[in-house]
Scaffold this active site. Structure first.
Site, PDB file in Angstrom:
ATOM      1  N   ASP A   1      -2.967  -2.535  -0.250  1.00  0.00           N
ATOM      2  CA  ASP A   1      -2.388  -1.867  -1.328  1.00  0.00           C
ATOM      3  C   ASP A   1      -1.647  -0.600  -0.535  1.00  0.00           C
ATOM      4  O   ASP A   1      -1.788   0.304   0.132  1.00  0.00           O
ATOM      5  CB  ASP A   1      -3.454  -1.654  -2.423  1.00  0.00           C
ATOM      6  CG  ASP A   1      -2.443   0.164  -3.114  1.00  0.00           C
ATOM      7  OD1 ASP A   1      -1.508   0.321  -3.161  1.00  0.00           O
ATOM      8  OD2 ASP A   1      -3.561   0.578  -4.544  1.00  0.00           O
TER       9      ASP A   1
ATOM     10  N   GLN B   1       0.225   4.754  -1.649  1.00  0.00           N
ATOM     11  CA  GLN B   1       0.015   6.119  -1.062  1.00  0.00           C
ATOM     12  C   GLN B   1       0.358   6.024   0.524  1.00  0.00           C
ATOM     13  O   GLN B   1       0.996   7.257   0.651  1.00  0.00           O
ATOM     14  CB  GLN B   1      -0.997   5.910  -0.763  1.00  0.00           C
ATOM     15  CG  GLN B   1      -1.801   6.199  -2.646  1.00  0.00           C
ATOM     16  CD  GLN B   1      -0.720   7.247  -3.554  1.00  0.00           C
ATOM     17  OE1 GLN B   1      -0.047   8.291  -3.193  1.00  0.00           O
ATOM     18  NE2 GLN B   1      -0.598   7.206  -4.547  1.00  0.00           N
TER      19      GLN B   1
END
Lengths: 143, 408
Positions: free
Chosen positions: B198, B201
């Site tokens: 993921d 960020q």
């Protein structure tokens, strides 16, 4: 923007000295409600007999607005008929829309009228009232 | 060094909120957009707008070139081997869901394991929870250290030959932790598992090289890296993507359609059913240009410095609890101010023109692990500076005083 419109003395008093916080030991009607966008949660217990809200308690986690609103709500509806309690919930919704409403003998709630100027916080203030509506709904279905 | 004039490139920053200059510290939620990105999207709609991959006309060609040009930029930006490995999506959530729903059931069966952490954003947790439920697989969690980091020795213990998928955020959206993704990829591969990263960020804030990380899938969102909302991407190794079935069927993704059978376009288009997010991709391309002109290493240095300054200044406030590791590399700082609820903190800060996030940050399991119902979070980007952190600290002290008085 005046913060004192939001955090009125009476609100902070209910936050600091919550009324009716706790739970009933017996199997009184229990409603658990979350505010999924911010993590607030409330567990409301109601004792309804003969169409009258005899007693109400709540527990949960949340900000000063959501918890003080729960404290006021439980205090306001105790001893009221189910219809009166629902009317209060209606009044509360109207107040959140900026309308002037009269809560009769229970003026504390009117301190929350300032929340109307803080749109992001309205959902905090309405959590306990939504739990009340849901509870009465369940109660009436059981009949 | 990032010049202070960079703020002039972001029109939105030049405004007052509640009578104070805007201090925008909610960048982990979404970033602001530079004029260059806004202009690119505007210009696309004013001059080039058409559907892609079908029109013979001039605008159709321009739109296709702009859309595919953005794909090339992104492929280079994260060092994918080719544009075939870049699938445009709505964002990280969609990208992760494609992997979980298409790749997932093809390799995960009963008794298999999917390994994640308790720190994952809901979008990198629920898809795996659902996959485990559907397939009878076990969802396992790599334990967290008190500061939110993970130890490779724990990862070694959690990942086994039964593990088929390891999914983890490169950078946590709450704790400001950077996970050792490259090392985790090596462990996963040794056990025959694949790793899904993921990158929501990480991509906006540091140089990312998917080949160096050797990750199998990598998901990212455009809106957190100066691009518009509604555009993101899934990177996947070509061999894996080729073996996968499309998730959405319809126009744009087909090769040949018969009454009873159809075939799909080649990569990456077989995963892009329907008219794509063309203007969003154009905006993403412009955002990548903007970030590269400054340099990701420079941005990372700037934010690491801001994070260090914020850690130092915030720890001076008595009663303030800081979560996450010290000396973090990323500008995400989560905290609580004594007994004052994060919503109340955020409201008082907003009255001072300061935007922070309060809540569970789409990480309810992490909140339970921290034993809090919610937290406040300040997150920085390239346009933030130390004087804004000073304003944050001053406003927090004011908040504390306000509630100390009110709460008596």
């Amino acid at each position: 923007m005046n913060l004192d419109d939001l955090y009125r003395r009476v609100i902070m008093d209910h936050y600091k000295n919550p009324r009716n916080r706790g739970s009933f030991d017996d199997d009184a009607l229990k409603i658990e409600l979350n505010n999924p966008t911010c993590g607030d949660r409330i567990t409301l217990q109601l004792k309804v007999e003969d169409g009258i809200v005899k007693d109400a308690r709540y527990s949960g986690e949340g900000c000063s607005i959501s918890m003080s609103s729960a404290s006021m709500m439980t205090e306001a509806v105790k001893g009221k008929t189910v219809k009166e309690a629902l009317d209060f919930a209606e009044h509360f919704s109207s107040m959140m829309k900026g309308e002037t409403v009269d809560f009769g003998d229970y003026e504390d709630i009117e301190a929350l009228s300032g929340v109307n100027k803080f749109p992001a916080r309205i959902k905090c203030a309405t959590l306990a009232w939504n739990a009340l509506r849901k509870g009465i709904d369940i109660e009436q279905q059981h009949k | 060094m990032i010049s202070s004039s960079i703020r002039e490139q972001f029109p939105i920053l030049n405004q007052n909120i509640n009578g104070h200059p805007l201090v925008y510290l909610d960048n982990a939620a979404t970033s602001q957009k530079p004029r260059q990105v806004i202009e690119a999207v505007k210009s696309y709609y004013e001059w080039d707008n058409a559907n892609v991959h079908r029109g013979v006309h001039t605008l159709g060609s321009r739109a296709t070139d702009a859309y595919e040009g953005a794909r090339e930029k992104l492929a280079k930006f994260i060092n994918a081997r080719s544009t075939q490995e870049i699938i445009f999506t709505r964002g990280t959530t969609t990208a992760l869901n494609i992997v979980a729903s298409s790749y997932g059931p093809s390799v995960v069966g009963e008794g298999d394991e999917i390994v994640i952490t308790q720190m994952e954003h809901h979008s990198n947790l629920i898809p795996w929870q659902q996959l485990a439920k559907k397939t009878g697989a076990t969802l396992k969690y790599i334990p967290l250290q008190p500061d939110g980091t993970i130890l490779l020795v724990d990862a070694e213990k959690t990942i086994t030959d039964q593990t088929k998928i390891v999914a983890i955020a490169y950078v946590s959206n709450v704790m400001g932790v950077t996970h050792p993704v490259k090392e985790l990829a090596a462990i996963a591969h040794r056990h025959g598992a694949i790793i899904v990263v993921d990158g929501a960020q990480s991509t906006p804030h540091m140089k990312v090289d998917v080949q160096d990380l050797d990750c199998d899938f990598y998901a990212l969102s455009g809106h957190k890296m100066l691009a518009p909302t509604g555009i993101g991407a899934l990177y996947g190794k070509k061999a894996l993507l080729e073996a996968m079935e499309p998730v959405e069927f319809g126009g744009e993704m087909i090769d040949d359609v018969g009454l009873y059978e159809s075939t799909w376009k080649e990569l990456p288009w077989k995963f892009e059913g329907g008219t794509p997010i063309i203007a969003g991709a154009v905006g993403l391309g412009a955002a990548i240009d903007f970030l590269q002109e400054i340099g990701l290493d420079e941005i990372h240095r700037h934010e690491t410095k801001l994070a260090a300054y914020a850690e130092h200044r915030l720890s001076e406030i008595s009663g303030l609890s800081l979560y996450g590791p010290r000396n973090r590399e990323v500008g995400v700082i989560t905290f609580n101010l004594g007994d004052v609820h994060p919503h109340d903190v955020a409201t008082v800060l907003d009255a001072e023109g300061i935007a922070i996030r309060a809540g569970h940050h789409c990480c309810q399991p992490l909140m339970r692990w921290l034993e809090v119902s919610s937290t406040a979070r300040a997150s920085f980007y390239l346009y933030n500076n130390e004087s804004e952190i000073d304003l944050l600290v001053a406003a927090l002290i004011k908040t504390k005083e306000y509630f100390a008085y009110e709460l008596g």
